[in-house]
Structure formats: C-alpha cells, structure tokens
Design a protein around this motif. Structure first.
Motif, mmCIF file in Angstrom:
data_model
loop_
_atom_site.group_PDB
_atom_site.id
_atom_site.type_symbol
_atom_site.label_atom_id
_atom_site.label_comp_id
_atom_site.label_asym_id
_atom_site.label_seq_id
_atom_site.Cartn_x
_atom_site.Cartn_y
_atom_site.Cartn_z
ATOM 1 N N GLN A 50 0.836 -1.207 0.000
ATOM 2 C CA GLN A 50 0.000 0.000 0.000
ATOM 3 C C GLN A 50 0.870 1.256 0.000
ATOM 4 N N ILE B 73 1.737 4.336 -2.787
ATOM 5 C CA ILE B 73 1.610 5.775 -2.494
ATOM 6 C C ILE B 73 2.911 6.500 -2.856
ATOM 7 N N ASP C 121 3.218 6.707 -6.656
ATOM 8 C CA ASP C 121 2.264 7.695 -7.184
ATOM 9 C C ASP C 121 2.708 9.123 -6.871
ATOM 10 N N TRP D 42 -5.564 14.649 -3.402
ATOM 11 C CA TRP D 42 -4.817 13.380 -3.412
ATOM 12 C C TRP D 42 -3.833 13.325 -2.238
ATOM 13 N N ASN E 24 -3.971 10.507 0.723
ATOM 14 C CA ASN E 24 -2.861 9.552 0.817
ATOM 15 C C ASN E 24 -1.953 9.823 2.006
ATOM 16 N N GLU F 209 -3.824 7.855 4.574
ATOM 17 C CA GLU F 209 -3.597 6.413 4.396
ATOM 18 C C GLU F 209 -2.210 6.006 4.895
ATOM 19 N N ALA F 210 -1.206 6.794 4.537
ATOM 20 C CA ALA F 210 0.162 6.463 4.935
ATOM 21 C C ALA F 210 0.348 6.594 6.449
#
Length: 423
Positions: free
Chosen positions: A169, A173, A176, A323, A327, A330-331
């Motif tokens: 995951q 990231i 991206d 974004w 993210n 998420e991180a």
C-alpha cells in the motif's frame, strides 16, 4: 493486548537474555528522521508496553500512579492492540527486523507527503497542519484514540501478511507521489521560468511587456531602433553623448520608455551600418544595449504560454491537494499500525507467551522527558537486568550501534508527529 487470567511464561529463549537484547537492538536501531520545525506544541509520543501483572489493568494503574498522579510527567492513554496471530518464534524473530525497516520506510513516505503538501500550498503553507489529518481527525487525536482498522488489515491474516499489505500500500503511495510531483513540478518550474523573465533588473528581464510597436522604426531597409539600459546616475551623460557615439545616429531619436530603481530603458535610432560602432562606444561609456527584436507573434505566443501554464497549474492544484490529503491519511494510518505490530511482536519476544502485556501511549513534555525516563526505568528495571547495566554503564557492543537512547527494560518506540521541515 492482554488477558487478565493469563500468567506470563518465558519463551524458550528466556535463558539467553543477551541474544534477545542483541535481537531487539538490531531492529530498533533504524534511524528516525529528524525535523527542524516551526514552534509547535509537543507532539512526541512514547509507545511502550509492560507485561501484565495479575491483570493488565494493574499494569496500567501502576504506570499511571508513577507518571501522572504522583508527579504529572506525561499524559497517558491505553493503546489498543487486537488479538493478533502470534505465529512461530522463528517468524517473530524474522518479522522483528523486517518491521523495523518497514517502519523507517513508511515514516519517510509520511514525511514526504506532508512536506510536499507544504510545498504545493506555497504561500498558504501555514494552513498545512489543518490538511494533515488521519481518518478525518488531527494526528494527536488519531493516535490517542487508536483503533485497529479491521477492514484494511484483517487480524485473521498472519502478522507477515499484514505487514506485506502495508508495504504494498505505502510503496504504491510513494510511487504515485513521485509521478504526480514530477508532473506538477515540471509545470510549476516552466511557469516560474517564464515569470522570472518578467521580473528583475532591466539588464536581464524580458522586455516584451514593456515595449510597444510605436517605440520602434520597423520594416526599414536602412534604419534600426536599439534599446539601451542606462544607469540612473548616467542619464545626463547619455542625453549629452548618444548622438555622437557613432556616425549616422538620428538626432533627438532617444526616448526613455521605462525605468526601475536602478536604470532606465532608452530607445535610439540609427543607420544599420553604424550599429557595431555604436555598440562598442556605448559599452565604453557603460551603456548596455539589450539584444531585442520586436516580433508581435513571438511576444503573443509567450503571453499565451504563460496563461496556459498558469491555468493548467490552477486546474491541477485542487486535485493534487485532495490526493495528498487522502494519501497522507492512508500512509499515516499505516504507519501507526506498524507501530502496533512492532509493539506486539517485541512484547511477545521479550515477555513471553501466553500474550499478556499492556500497551501504553505516553505524551511527555520537553521539560519532563528526562525525569519520565528515570521513573520508567525504576518502574521496569526488574524486567531486564542487562538493560540496567547498559543504562548505568553506557556499554558499547560492536556492531549494535548502541547508546543510552536505544534500549530500555520495557518495549519502547517513539512516534514523532512533527512531520514538517520548514527551511
């Protein structure tokens, strides 16, 4: 992570404390990234664990009495870790080292996303903190109220599988981010290069937005108009001498069309065949001729390109910030789950089976850090006599990169929420 009725039994490695010490030090010695920060509230946390006594609540109460009720050294929270699959001892030993590396990698990605958010916000970077959220709340709230995300990281999976899910995951990231940052930075860089041409000294800046068509003699076979930068202190010298710097200068053809704080931009018209001689004499008198050819199509194209780049940048800004927010969350969530995994693995390795430990989150202040460390040492020194020897003697073991800050008789990890480096 605790069972009130469980008693602690040593692992088979319990008779080899030095091996466990070496193992633990090997996996905690990974560097934490440092940051130079704007003044902020203390947002460093100590994530620790201690073995359950008769109940884990007693472990918690004892720590609270020692660190809060008696002397107010830290703000404390229970850190909830679910019933994870223990697996074999060999797997735990290997995973310990892998998690240390993964921890360092994920932290670096969290910091990169946060820092890039600040870079993208530019003049509004003072608002970056309000955009750095985890699961919709500020970072301190998320950590202090941490709940394992069962949907993202199912606890029926093995510890290794969970760590691999996180690794994939966060790697995605990171990849991206590199792609998006490269595209946006190229756009921003091209726009800045064009903008830079329109600022600065008359000696270097673009003249396209200063001059007009009527400033020039155009389409003449014999005459040409030059643009000359004259220091303000030399205006009188220019007016007195420009007609005589070369033959065939058109009398009274010079006109000042622009000036900045240091210089003025003057036009002068002369015959084409006198240009070289005029250029040489102008240089001797410290008048600088700017190379410029009036071309409406080129000037129009430059302005259109700047407008296009500026529009594209505005179009990309909103989606990019969104974004980054998603993210970053998420991180960061992944990072705190790794901390939970590390506490679980190390607690089992050090305190034994059945699983019986209390994970605790301490938030010290800068003034109380040293005292808090001393109190925790006194509270838990009985857990590991070799740790006491290291803390007392600063023992140096080759290959272990050992110092006082890296090993304690209790499981310990630092979580530093100061993620931004403002230079």
């Amino acid at each position: 992570m605790c069972c009130d009725t469980c008693t602690v039994r040593s692992l088979s490695l319990g008779s080899q404390p030095f091996f466990l010490l070496a193992l633990f030090l090997n996996q905690v010695s990974g560097p934490f990234l440092s940051a130079h920060l704007l003044p902020t509230a203390m947002t460093e946390f100590w994530l620790i664990s201690a073995p359950g006594e008769k109940t884990c609540q007693q472990t918690w109460d004892k720590m609270m009495v020692a660190t809060t009720r008696n002397n107010n050294l830290s703000t404390n929270h229970k850190f909830n870790i679910p019933d994870l699959k223990v697996g074999t001892l060999d797997v735990l030993v290997g995973l310990s080292d892998e998690l240390a590396k993964l921890d360092s990698f994920v932290e670096s990605v969290v910091r990169k996303v946060a820092q890039y958010m600040a870079d993208v916000l530019e003049d509004s970077r003072d608002k970056v903190q309000e955009n750095l959220l985890a699961n919709g709340v500020d970072l301190v709230t998320y950590i202090t109220r941490f709940q394992w995300d069962m949907a993202k990281y199912p606890i029926k999976q093995s510890l290794k599988n969970i760590s691999e899910i996180i690794s994939k995951q966060v790697t995605q990231i990171d990849n991206d981010l590199k792609g998006r940052a490269s595209a946006y930075n190229n756009l921003k860089g091209n726009l800045q290069n064009l903008e830079r041409k329109n600022v600065g000294s008359l000696l270097t800046r673009s003249l396209a937005d200063i001059v007009r068509k009527e400033d020039f003699v155009l389409d003449s076979e014999y005459l040409v108009t030059l643009l000359v930068v004259v220091p303000k202190t030399s205006y009188a010298d220019w007016e007195r001498t420009y007609e005589t710097l070369a033959e065939m200068v058109v009398p009274r053809s010079s006109r000042k069309i622009f000036e900045d704080q240091e210089s003025g931009l003057f036009t002068v018209t002369l015959f084409r065949k006198a240009v070289d001689d005029f250029r040489h004499k102008a240089r001797e008198n410290k008048f600088t001729i700017r190379e410029f050819q009036y071309n409406e199509e080129e000037m129009k194209a430059d302005k259109e390109e700047m407008t296009r780049l500026s529009t594209d940048k505005k179009k990309q800004f909103g989606p990019l910030v969104r974004w980054l927010k998603v993210n970053f969350s998420e991180a960061f969530i992944a990072w705190i789950h790794i901390k939970a995994l590390r506490v679980f693995v190390e607690s089992v390795l050090r305190y034994g089976l059945p699983v019986n430990f209390q994970a605790m989150l301490l938030q010290p202040s800068k003034k109380t850090m040293k005292k808090l460390r001393e109190v925790l040492y006194e509270l838990y020194k009985h857990l590991d006599s070799s740790a006491a020897a290291i803390i007392d003697a600063s023992m140096d073991i080759p290959g272990l990169n050992l110092n006082q800050q890296e090993y304690y008789p209790y499981v310990y990890y630092k979580i530093d929420c100061n993620l931004l480096d403002f230079k």
